[in-house]
Design an enzyme around this catalytic site. Structure first.
Site, PDB file in Angstrom:
ATOM      1  N   LYS A  99      34.577  18.399  11.146  1.00 22.52           N
ATOM      2  CA  LYS A  99      33.800  18.426   9.900  1.00 22.52           C
ATOM      3  C   LYS A  99      34.390  17.449   8.878  1.00 22.52           C
ATOM      4  O   LYS A  99      33.676  16.635   8.302  1.00 22.52           O
ATOM      5  CB  LYS A  99      33.760  19.851   9.317  1.00 22.52           C
ATOM      6  CG  LYS A  99      33.172  20.886  10.263  1.00 22.52           C
ATOM      7  CD  LYS A  99      33.111  22.266   9.652  1.00 22.52           C
ATOM      8  CE  LYS A  99      34.443  22.886   9.352  1.00 22.52           C
ATOM      9  NZ  LYS A  99      35.291  23.175  10.545  1.00 22.52           N
ATOM     10  N   ARG A 142      30.670  30.455   4.440  1.00 20.12           N
ATOM     11  CA  ARG A 142      31.360  30.850   5.663  1.00 20.12           C
ATOM     12  C   ARG A 142      30.958  32.237   6.108  1.00 20.12           C
ATOM     13  O   ARG A 142      31.472  32.750   7.081  1.00 20.12           O
ATOM     14  CB  ARG A 142      32.859  30.820   5.425  1.00 20.12           C
ATOM     15  CG  ARG A 142      33.507  29.634   6.124  1.00 20.12           C
ATOM     16  CD  ARG A 142      34.960  29.635   5.789  1.00 20.12           C
ATOM     17  NE  ARG A 142      35.734  29.039   6.824  1.00 20.12           N
ATOM     18  CZ  ARG A 142      36.241  27.813   6.753  1.00 20.12           C
ATOM     19  NH1 ARG A 142      35.987  27.044   5.726  1.00 20.12           N
ATOM     20  NH2 ARG A 142      36.998  27.377   7.728  1.00 20.12           N
ATOM     21  N   ARG A 163      46.322  17.674  15.953  1.00 19.64           N
ATOM     22  CA  ARG A 163      46.007  17.095  14.631  1.00 19.64           C
ATOM     23  C   ARG A 163      47.274  16.822  13.831  1.00 19.64           C
ATOM     24  O   ARG A 163      48.186  17.632  13.774  1.00 19.64           O
ATOM     25  CB  ARG A 163      45.120  18.058  13.835  1.00 19.64           C
ATOM     26  CG  ARG A 163      44.894  17.547  12.405  1.00 19.64           C
ATOM     27  CD  ARG A 163      43.759  18.206  11.696  1.00 19.64           C
ATOM     28  NE  ARG A 163      43.850  19.656  11.640  1.00 19.64           N
ATOM     29  CZ  ARG A 163      42.889  20.423  11.186  1.00 19.64           C
ATOM     30  NH1 ARG A 163      41.770  19.887  10.740  1.00 19.64           N
ATOM     31  NH2 ARG A 163      43.030  21.725  11.164  1.00 19.64           N
ATOM     32  N   ARG A 205      41.486  31.992  13.649  1.00 16.99           N
ATOM     33  CA  ARG A 205      40.440  31.278  12.883  1.00 16.99           C
ATOM     34  C   ARG A 205      39.160  31.190  13.706  1.00 16.99           C
ATOM     35  O   ARG A 205      38.053  31.322  13.169  1.00 16.99           O
ATOM     36  CB  ARG A 205      40.939  29.872  12.491  1.00 16.99           C
ATOM     37  CG  ARG A 205      41.937  29.925  11.337  1.00 16.99           C
ATOM     38  CD  ARG A 205      42.777  28.660  11.239  1.00 16.99           C
ATOM     39  NE  ARG A 205      42.009  27.458  11.005  1.00 16.99           N
ATOM     40  CZ  ARG A 205      42.506  26.222  11.170  1.00 16.99           C
ATOM     41  NH1 ARG A 205      43.754  26.054  11.560  1.00 16.99           N
ATOM     42  NH2 ARG A 205      41.749  25.187  10.934  1.00 16.99           N
TER      43      ARG A 205
HETATM   44  P1  AP5 Z   1      38.924  17.659  11.579  1.00 15.93           P
HETATM   45  O1  AP5 Z   1      37.901  16.679  11.148  1.00 15.93           O
HETATM   46  O2  AP5 Z   1      40.169  17.764  10.770  1.00 15.93           O
HETATM   47  O3  AP5 Z   1      38.250  19.100  11.835  1.00 15.93           O
HETATM   48  P2  AP5 Z   1      37.612  20.152  10.839  1.00 15.93           P
HETATM   49  O4  AP5 Z   1      36.365  20.652  11.453  1.00 15.93           O
HETATM   50  O5  AP5 Z   1      37.536  19.605   9.446  1.00 15.93           O
HETATM   51  O6  AP5 Z   1      38.720  21.286  10.972  1.00 15.93           O
HETATM   52  P3  AP5 Z   1      39.441  22.240   9.923  1.00 15.93           P
HETATM   53  O7  AP5 Z   1      40.602  22.838  10.671  1.00 15.93           O
HETATM   54  O8  AP5 Z   1      39.779  21.524   8.638  1.00 15.93           O
HETATM   55  O9  AP5 Z   1      38.334  23.282   9.655  1.00 15.93           O
HETATM   56  P4  AP5 Z   1      38.465  24.714   9.155  1.00 15.93           P
HETATM   57  O10 AP5 Z   1      37.055  25.062   8.883  1.00 15.93           O
HETATM   58  O11 AP5 Z   1      39.199  25.637  10.059  1.00 15.93           O
HETATM   59  O12 AP5 Z   1      39.451  24.585   7.899  1.00 15.93           O
HETATM   60  P5  AP5 Z   1      39.245  24.590   6.310  1.00 15.93           P
HETATM   61  O13 AP5 Z   1      40.194  23.614   5.760  1.00 15.93           O
HETATM   62  O14 AP5 Z   1      37.809  24.492   5.938  1.00 15.93           O
HETATM   63  O15 AP5 Z   1      39.302  17.300  13.110  1.00 15.93           O
HETATM   64  C1  AP5 Z   1      40.260  18.075  13.806  1.00 15.93           C
HETATM   65  C2  AP5 Z   1      41.061  17.135  14.740  1.00 15.93           C
HETATM   66  O16 AP5 Z   1      40.197  16.653  15.779  1.00 15.93           O
HETATM   67  C3  AP5 Z   1      41.637  15.897  14.040  1.00 15.93           C
HETATM   68  O17 AP5 Z   1      42.890  15.614  14.583  1.00 15.93           O
HETATM   69  C4  AP5 Z   1      40.629  14.767  14.385  1.00 15.93           C
HETATM   70  O18 AP5 Z   1      41.262  13.509  14.462  1.00 15.93           O
HETATM   71  C5  AP5 Z   1      40.129  15.222  15.755  1.00 15.93           C
HETATM   72  N1  AP5 Z   1      38.720  14.881  16.006  1.00 15.93           N
HETATM   73  C6  AP5 Z   1      37.684  14.921  15.104  1.00 15.93           C
HETATM   74  N2  AP5 Z   1      36.515  14.576  15.704  1.00 15.93           N
HETATM   75  C7  AP5 Z   1      36.829  14.318  17.016  1.00 15.93           C
HETATM   76  C8  AP5 Z   1      36.042  13.931  18.144  1.00 15.93           C
HETATM   77  N3  AP5 Z   1      34.724  13.738  18.053  1.00 15.93           N
HETATM   78  N4  AP5 Z   1      36.686  13.789  19.332  1.00 15.93           N
HETATM   79  C9  AP5 Z   1      38.014  13.991  19.452  1.00 15.93           C
HETATM   80  N5  AP5 Z   1      38.828  14.356  18.411  1.00 15.93           N
HETATM   81  C10 AP5 Z   1      38.226  14.521  17.203  1.00 15.93           C
HETATM   82  O19 AP5 Z   1      39.680  26.080   5.928  1.00 15.93           O
HETATM   83  C11 AP5 Z   1      41.027  26.491   6.020  1.00 15.93           C
HETATM   84  C12 AP5 Z   1      41.166  27.925   5.529  1.00 15.93           C
HETATM   85  O20 AP5 Z   1      40.747  28.016   4.144  1.00 15.93           O
HETATM   86  C13 AP5 Z   1      40.286  28.970   6.243  1.00 15.93           C
HETATM   87  O21 AP5 Z   1      40.899  29.432   7.451  1.00 15.93           O
HETATM   88  C14 AP5 Z   1      40.206  30.072   5.175  1.00 15.93           C
HETATM   89  O22 AP5 Z   1      41.385  30.834   5.118  1.00 15.93           O
HETATM   90  C15 AP5 Z   1      40.094  29.269   3.888  1.00 15.93           C
HETATM   91  N6  AP5 Z   1      38.686  28.988   3.507  1.00 15.93           N
HETATM   92  C16 AP5 Z   1      38.083  27.768   3.468  1.00 15.93           C
HETATM   93  N7  AP5 Z   1      36.803  27.895   3.079  1.00 15.93           N
HETATM   94  C17 AP5 Z   1      36.584  29.213   2.850  1.00 15.93           C
HETATM   95  C18 AP5 Z   1      35.453  29.971   2.436  1.00 15.93           C
HETATM   96  N8  AP5 Z   1      34.271  29.382   2.175  1.00 15.93           N
HETATM   97  N9  AP5 Z   1      35.573  31.316   2.336  1.00 15.93           N
HETATM   98  C19 AP5 Z   1      36.745  31.924   2.597  1.00 15.93           C
HETATM   99  N10 AP5 Z   1      37.867  31.272   2.993  1.00 15.93           N
HETATM  100  C20 AP5 Z   1      37.786  29.919   3.116  1.00 15.93           C
END
Ligand code: AP5
Length: 243
Positions: free
Chosen positions: A35, A110, A149, A193
Site C-alpha cells: 500500500k 480498518r 522490509r 496483524r
Molecule cells: P509496503 O508498501 O511497505 O506495504 P504496506 O502495505 O504499506 O504495509 P504496512 O506494513 O505498512 O501495512 P500495515 O497496514 O500493516 O501498517 P500501517 O502502518 O498502516 O511493502 C512491504 C514490503 O514489500 C516492502 O519491503 C516493499 O519493498 C515490498 N513490496 C511492495 N510491493 C511489492 C511487490 N509488488 N512485490 C514484491 N515486494 C513488494 O499500520 C501499522 C499499525 O498502526 C497497525 O497494526 C495498527 O496498530 C495501527 N493502525 C494504523 N491504522 C489504523 C486504523 N485505521 N485503526 C486502528 N489502528 C491503526
C-alpha cells in the site's frame, strides 16, 4: 459531487484544463501488500494528499504525544488502535486544505465502524469516495515480504532484501542513512496483524463492493505492474466521472 479547479498544475496536460472531479481514494490490503509503495507513486501521478494512518501514529509515538502514548502498545502488539483514538484524528486530517482537491487514505478505514464514520463525515460535506483500491496478497507472501522490509531511518524510504535491495547493505540509496526494521515487523506480530486484518478489515471488501467502488489488484505482480494497473484504473474512474 463538488467540482473544483485543480491546483496541482503538474498533474495537468494542456488538454485537461477543464474542471476536474475531486478524487477521494482509499487503499485496502493486508500488511505488506504494498500500500505504502504504491501510494508514493500514485500521489505523484494524481496530486492528491496522502494520509497514511500508520505514519501519523508512528510519528506520534516517536514524539511522545498523547496520541502516541494511547497508540503505542496496540501498535507494538499488532492490534488496532481503538476507534475513539483514531477516527477523530483522520476525519480532522481530511478537512485540511490540502485534502480539498482529493486524498488517498492508506490504513483507514480498518473496520466497519471506521468506514461508517468516514461515510458520515464525507456525506455531511457533500463529498463521496471515488474508489476503494484493494491490493491482494496471500498470507505467506506477506510474512516473507515483511521479514525482508527495511526502512531508511531518516526519511522512511522503503526497501526489501528479496525484491528491492539497496545498493549497499543497510544503507539508503537516496540519503545514505541507516536501514532499520519496523518494531512491529517481527514474524509473531505480523501473524497477529494478519489475523486482525482478516477479522476486522477484510469485511470492508464486501462493504465497498456493495457500493460499487471496490477495485481489486493482484499484489503478487511486480511493483511496476501493480502501479500500472492501479494508475490505469484510477484514470478510467476519473474519466467516467467527468462524462
Ligand atoms: P509496503 O508498501 O511497505 O506495504 P504496506 O502495505 O504499506 O504495509 P504496512 O506494513 O505498512 O501495512 P500495515 O497496514 O500493516 O501498517 P500501517 O502502518 O498502516 O511493502 C512491504 C514490503 O514489500 C516492502 O519491503 C516493499 O519493498 C515490498 N513490496 C511492495 N510491493 C511489492 C511487490 N509488488 N512485490 C514484491 N515486494 C513488494 O499500520 C501499522 C499499525 O498502526 C497497525 O497494526 C495498527 O496498530 C495501527 N493502525 C494504523 N491504522 C489504523 C486504523 N485505521 N485503526 C486502528 N489502528 C491503526
Amino acid at each position: 459531487m463538488p467540482r473544483f479547479e485543480p491546483r496541482g498544475a503538474a498533474a495537468l496536460t494542456d488538454s485537461s484544463v477543464a474542471l476536474m472531479t475531486e478524487l477521494n481514494l482509499i487503499l485496502l490490503g493486508p500488511p505488506g501488500a504494498g500500500k505504502g509503495t504504491q501510494a508514493t507513486r500514485l500521489v505523484d501521478d494524481f496530486k492528491v494528499a496522502y494520509v497514511a494512518t500508520g505514519d501519523i501514529l508512528r510519528a506520534a509515538v516517536d514524539q511522545g504525544t498523547d496520541l502516541g502514548r494511547q497508540a503505542k502498545e496496540f501498535m507494538a502488539a499488532g492490534e488496532l488502535v481503538p476507534d475513539e483514538v483514531i477516527i477523530g484524528v483522520i476525519l480532522e486530517r481530511i478537512e485540511e486544505p490540502d485534502c480539498a482537491d482529493g486524498f488517498l487514505l492508506d490504513g483507514f478505514p480498518r473496520n466497519i465502524e471506521q468506514a461508517d464514520a468516514l461515510d458520515d463525515a464525507l456525506g455531511k460535506r457533500d463529498r463521496v469516495l471515488s474508489g476503494a483500491l484493494l491490493i491482494d496478497v496471500p498470507d505467506e507472501e506477506v510474512v516473507k515480504r515483511i521479514s525482508g522490509r527495511r526502512l531508511c531511518q531518516k526519511a522512511g524510504h522503503v526497501y526489501n532484501i528479496f525484491s528491492n535491495k539497496p545498493k549497499h547493505d543497510d544503507m539508503c540509496d537516496i540519503d545514505g542513512s541507516r536501514l532499520i526494521q519496523r518494531e512491529d515487523d517481527s514474524e509473531e506480530t505480523v501473524r497477529n496483524r494478519l489475523r486482525v486484518y482478516n477479522e476486522m478489515t477484510a469485511p470492508l471488501e464486501g462493504f465497498y463492493d456493495e457500493r460499487g467502488i471496490l477495485k481489486r489488484f493482484d499484489g503478487t505482480r511486480t511493483e511496476t505492474e501493480v502501479h500500472d494497473h492501479i494508475r490505469a484504473t484510477i484514470a478510467t474512474l476519473r474519466l467516467e466521472d467527468e462524462l
